[in-house]
Design a protein around this motif. Structure first.
Motif, mmCIF file in Angstrom:
data_model
loop_
_atom_site.group_PDB
_atom_site.id
_atom_site.type_symbol
_atom_site.label_atom_id
_atom_site.label_comp_id
_atom_site.label_asym_id
_atom_site.label_seq_id
_atom_site.Cartn_x
_atom_site.Cartn_y
_atom_site.Cartn_z
ATOM 1 N N VAL A 167 0.866 -1.179 0.000
ATOM 2 C CA VAL A 167 0.000 0.000 0.000
ATOM 3 C C VAL A 167 0.901 1.226 0.000
ATOM 4 O O VAL A 167 1.710 1.415 0.919
ATOM 5 C CB VAL A 167 -0.927 0.027 1.226
ATOM 6 C CG1 VAL A 167 -1.790 1.291 1.206
ATOM 7 C CG2 VAL A 167 -1.807 -1.217 1.261
ATOM 8 N N LEU A 168 0.767 2.053 -1.031
ATOM 9 C CA LEU A 168 1.594 3.252 -1.161
ATOM 10 C C LEU A 168 0.724 4.479 -0.933
ATOM 11 O O LEU A 168 -0.277 4.678 -1.630
ATOM 12 C CB LEU A 168 2.227 3.312 -2.554
ATOM 13 C CG LEU A 168 3.229 4.438 -2.803
ATOM 14 C CD1 LEU A 168 4.469 4.259 -1.945
ATOM 15 C CD2 LEU A 168 3.610 4.494 -4.285
ATOM 16 N N VAL A 169 1.083 5.303 0.045
ATOM 17 C CA VAL A 169 0.361 6.539 0.343
ATOM 18 C C VAL A 169 1.236 7.712 -0.089
ATOM 19 O O VAL A 169 2.385 7.830 0.338
ATOM 20 C CB VAL A 169 0.021 6.661 1.842
ATOM 21 C CG1 VAL A 169 -0.738 7.955 2.121
ATOM 22 C CG2 VAL A 169 -0.806 5.456 2.299
ATOM 23 N N VAL A 170 0.691 8.566 -0.935
ATOM 24 C CA VAL A 170 1.437 9.707 -1.473
ATOM 25 C C VAL A 170 0.977 10.983 -0.771
ATOM 26 O O VAL A 170 -0.178 11.381 -0.898
ATOM 27 C CB VAL A 170 1.228 9.842 -2.994
ATOM 28 C CG1 VAL A 170 1.892 11.116 -3.513
ATOM 29 C CG2 VAL A 170 1.764 8.621 -3.718
ATOM 30 N N GLY A 171 1.873 11.596 -0.010
ATOM 31 C CA GLY A 171 1.562 12.861 0.645
ATOM 32 C C GLY A 171 1.372 12.724 2.139
ATOM 33 O O GLY A 171 0.674 11.814 2.603
ATOM 34 N N ALA A 172 2.000 13.634 2.905
ATOM 35 C CA ALA A 172 1.911 13.606 4.368
ATOM 36 C C ALA A 172 1.184 14.828 4.902
ATOM 37 O O ALA A 172 1.550 15.393 5.929
ATOM 38 C CB ALA A 172 3.304 13.508 4.980
ATOM 39 N N VAL A 183 -2.803 5.312 -2.558
ATOM 40 C CA VAL A 183 -3.665 6.363 -2.017
ATOM 41 C C VAL A 183 -3.039 7.694 -2.392
ATOM 42 O O VAL A 183 -1.952 8.038 -1.920
ATOM 43 C CB VAL A 183 -3.797 6.251 -0.487
ATOM 44 C CG1 VAL A 183 -4.640 7.403 0.060
ATOM 45 C CG2 VAL A 183 -4.413 4.912 -0.096
ATOM 46 N N LEU A 184 -3.697 8.440 -3.255
ATOM 47 C CA LEU A 184 -3.162 9.699 -3.760
ATOM 48 C C LEU A 184 -3.692 10.861 -2.920
ATOM 49 O O LEU A 184 -4.866 11.221 -2.998
ATOM 50 C CB LEU A 184 -3.557 9.887 -5.225
ATOM 51 C CG LEU A 184 -2.981 8.844 -6.193
ATOM 52 C CD1 LEU A 184 -3.645 8.966 -7.563
ATOM 53 C CD2 LEU A 184 -1.464 9.002 -6.314
ATOM 54 N N ALA A 185 -2.793 11.418 -2.115
ATOM 55 C CA ALA A 185 -3.133 12.577 -1.296
ATOM 56 C C ALA A 185 -2.016 13.616 -1.404
ATOM 57 O O ALA A 185 -1.452 14.055 -0.394
ATOM 58 C CB ALA A 185 -3.334 12.154 0.157
ATOM 59 N N PRO A 186 -1.669 14.017 -2.647
ATOM 60 C CA PRO A 186 -0.534 14.926 -2.828
ATOM 61 C C PRO A 186 -0.826 16.377 -2.494
ATOM 62 O O PRO A 186 0.071 17.219 -2.532
ATOM 63 C CB PRO A 186 -0.219 14.770 -4.321
ATOM 64 C CG PRO A 186 -1.547 14.485 -4.946
ATOM 65 C CD PRO A 186 -2.276 13.636 -3.936
ATOM 66 N N MET A 237 -14.209 7.387 -2.882
ATOM 67 C CA MET A 237 -12.878 7.937 -3.153
ATOM 68 C C MET A 237 -11.987 6.982 -3.932
ATOM 69 O O MET A 237 -10.771 6.951 -3.758
ATOM 70 C CB MET A 237 -12.211 8.404 -1.844
ATOM 71 C CG MET A 237 -12.894 9.639 -1.277
ATOM 72 S SD MET A 237 -12.347 10.117 0.384
ATOM 73 C CE MET A 237 -13.145 8.855 1.374
ATOM 74 N N THR A 238 -12.610 6.194 -4.805
ATOM 75 C CA THR A 238 -11.858 5.376 -5.750
ATOM 76 C C THR A 238 -11.836 6.083 -7.103
ATOM 77 O O THR A 238 -12.727 6.892 -7.409
ATOM 78 C CB THR A 238 -12.505 3.989 -5.925
ATOM 79 O OG1 THR A 238 -13.831 4.156 -6.440
ATOM 80 C CG2 THR A 238 -12.568 3.242 -4.597
ATOM 81 N N GLY A 282 -7.725 -0.473 -7.249
ATOM 82 C CA GLY A 282 -6.715 -0.237 -6.224
ATOM 83 C C GLY A 282 -6.186 1.179 -6.174
ATOM 84 O O GLY A 282 -5.149 1.423 -5.545
ATOM 85 N N VAL A 283 -6.876 2.129 -6.823
ATOM 86 C CA VAL A 283 -6.431 3.516 -6.814
ATOM 87 C C VAL A 283 -7.455 4.369 -6.056
ATOM 88 O O VAL A 283 -8.630 4.404 -6.412
ATOM 89 C CB VAL A 283 -6.248 4.069 -8.240
ATOM 90 C CG1 VAL A 283 -5.763 5.521 -8.194
ATOM 91 C CG2 VAL A 283 -5.270 3.207 -9.023
ATOM 92 N N PHE A 284 -6.988 5.028 -5.015
ATOM 93 C CA PHE A 284 -7.829 5.906 -4.202
ATOM 94 C C PHE A 284 -7.246 7.317 -4.244
ATOM 95 O O PHE A 284 -6.032 7.495 -4.354
ATOM 96 C CB PHE A 284 -7.870 5.424 -2.747
ATOM 97 C CG PHE A 284 -8.424 4.036 -2.567
ATOM 98 C CD1 PHE A 284 -9.739 3.834 -2.185
ATOM 99 C CD2 PHE A 284 -7.611 2.923 -2.771
ATOM 100 C CE1 PHE A 284 -10.251 2.546 -2.019
ATOM 101 C CE2 PHE A 284 -8.111 1.635 -2.606
ATOM 102 C CZ PHE A 284 -9.433 1.450 -2.231
ATOM 103 N N ALA A 285 -8.098 8.326 -4.135
ATOM 104 C CA ALA A 285 -7.624 9.710 -4.123
ATOM 105 C C ALA A 285 -8.519 10.537 -3.213
ATOM 106 O O ALA A 285 -9.731 10.290 -3.103
ATOM 107 C CB ALA A 285 -7.604 10.294 -5.535
#
Length: 460
Positions: free
Chosen positions: A9-14, A111-114, A294-295, A301-304
């Protein structure tokens, strides 16, 4: 073998969204269910709403930079860098590390949260001469810059230069611009008392916005109250006006006025991270189109979520309404996305995101504030108590809460300090130098990097 076979699971953005997602995944996922990686250039979560108070020196920078490594149970791998492209078909995220290397990071779920970047327009000189208010470095830099203008004005024998350095222009009548103007105006008003050679009457703050009123989300009455507070302090508020061009020593407004100044702060809204443009997916008003769960449609498998995603606002009756890019939505979306990622891993149904807005708070410094919690309009000290209480409670760790509360108490008792910390370098740094919006790849470059990036794949 277990490490190899566990889903990635890769989460993009903190930001608010990414960190809340990661924390919930850690709490609810079993240790053998998945490996979690967080892509972020910095190992802290920035509490963005309090940036104006860092710029004015009320808060120290580290008090709103909440460490991601304090928890002893923290098991997420942090990849220090920024996602600059995603190949949705190959399921690979291209990361530019803090050493400027491109790394291919494969994933099973992303999970795209940039987040967002400062929204700019094609205005001559804007990128070369304006400051932003989006990062911790910018807030610290602006504080040094503003105090530097006082120092240089005090030292100058040229009346024109002396006056120009004491004029400050802020563009953007939203929360960031209004709070930045209010906080920095208080700083300069207090600081000038320590400069006996300077005429306080020369200090002039300009707040301009193309909209017909400040912070329209607050409603007409509270927006007008905020405007009256600023004007009472001597701030020149101009609405229906923007910037025509910007120079090193002057700014031209669209109404023809030319303001001699060395300080232009640009806070005129935000735009989704340029990462979204590398996906080749559908967008809504520049943000990635997603379902209520939020898919991303058509991509398993892509969430944003967060500022970069057009999350449907199911709490509103308005057709096509999307959630505004605010912290309270991002935090709650992060938790819901984590639940949906876990549900996907376990073969369970996904749940839609629904949240009714709790209201808005605007801290104008000192005893001044306007707030609208749960639709109740507040002004003055009650609004200030609500604003600071909300921000304090939203801080994620007790350490951060203690630091912020200590800073507030110290400022209330001892007042402001006017020390330049040294961030103000001889070489100017402006908006274009902080957000690195030119470091992203094109879709074609992403494909080339993924196809030719053998040997550069990140470790799971």
């Amino acid at each position: 073998m277990n490490t190899v076979t566990r889903p990635k699971v890769l989460v993009v953005g903190a930001g608010f969204a990414g960190v809340e997602c990661v924390r919930r995944l850690e709490r609810k996922l079993g240790p053998d269910e998945a490996d979690v990686t967080l892509v972020t250039p910095y190992s802290y979560q920035l509490y963005l709403p309090l940036l104006p108070q860092v710029a004015s020196g009320v808060l120290t920078p580290q008090s709103i930079a909440v460490s991601l490594r304090r928890s002893k149970k923290y098991r997420t791998r942090i990849l220090p860098g920024a996602a600059v492209g995603v190949d949705l078909k190959a399921k690979v995220c291209v990361v530019r590390t803090i050493t400027d290397k491109l790394v291919n990071e494969p994933y099973d779920y992303i999970v795209l949260a940039p987040g967002s970047v400062t929204r700019t327009f094609d205005i001559p000189g804007l990128l070369d001469h304006a400051f932003g208010m989006k990062t911790l470095a910018e807030a610290a830099y602006i504080r040094d810059h503003v105090i530097t203008q006082l120092d240089l004005s005090d030292a100058s024998d040229d009346p024109a230069e002396k006056a120009a350095r004491l004029q400050f222009v802020v563009v953007g009548g939203g929360y960031a611009g209004t709070e930045t103007t209010a906080c920095l105006q208080r700083l300069t008003h207090a600081a000038v008392q320590r400069y006996p050679r300077l005429d306080p009457g020369l200090i002039k703050w300009h707040l301009i916005d193309i909209a017909p009123r400040l912070m329209p989300e607050l409603g007409e009455k509270l927006g007008r109250s905020a405007q009256e507070i600023l004007r009472r302090r001597g701030v020149d508020v101009s609405l229906g006006v923007s910037i025509d061009k910007a120079g090193a020593q002057e700014v031209t407004f669209t109404d023809g006025r030319v303001v001699p100044t060395h300080t232009l702060i640009w806070t005129a809204g935000v735009a989704a991270s340029p990462l979204i443009g590398t996906l080749g997916a559908e967008t809504v008003r520049g943000r990635l189109a997603v379902t209520a769960e939020m898919t991303v449609p058509g991509h398993d498998g892509v969430f944003a979520l967060g500022d970069a995603a057009a999350v449907p606002d199911l709490a509103k009756d308005e057709k096509g309404a999307i959630c505004p890019p605010t912290a309270q939505h991002s935090m709650r979306q992060g938790k819901k996305v984590a639940d949906n990622v876990i549900a996907t891993l376990r073969g369970e149904p996904l749940m839609p995101y629904v949240h009714k807005d709790l209201g808005l708070v605007v801290d104008l410094g000192g005893r001044d504030a306007v707030s609208k919690p749960l639709g109740i309009e507040l002004r003055g000290l009650p609004a200030q108590a609500v604003a600071r209480g909300y921000h304090w409670s939203a801080l994620r760790t007790n350490v951060a809460k203690t630091r912020v509360m200590t800073n507030w108490l110290l400022n209330a008792v001892a007042g402001d300090d006017f020390v330049r910390t040294g961030f103000q370098a001889r070489r100017p740094a402006r908006l274009k130098d902080f957000e690195h919006s030119d470091s992203y790849l094109t879709p074609e470059q992403v494909r080339a990097q993924v196809e030719g990036g053998a040997g550069k794949t990140g470790k799971g």
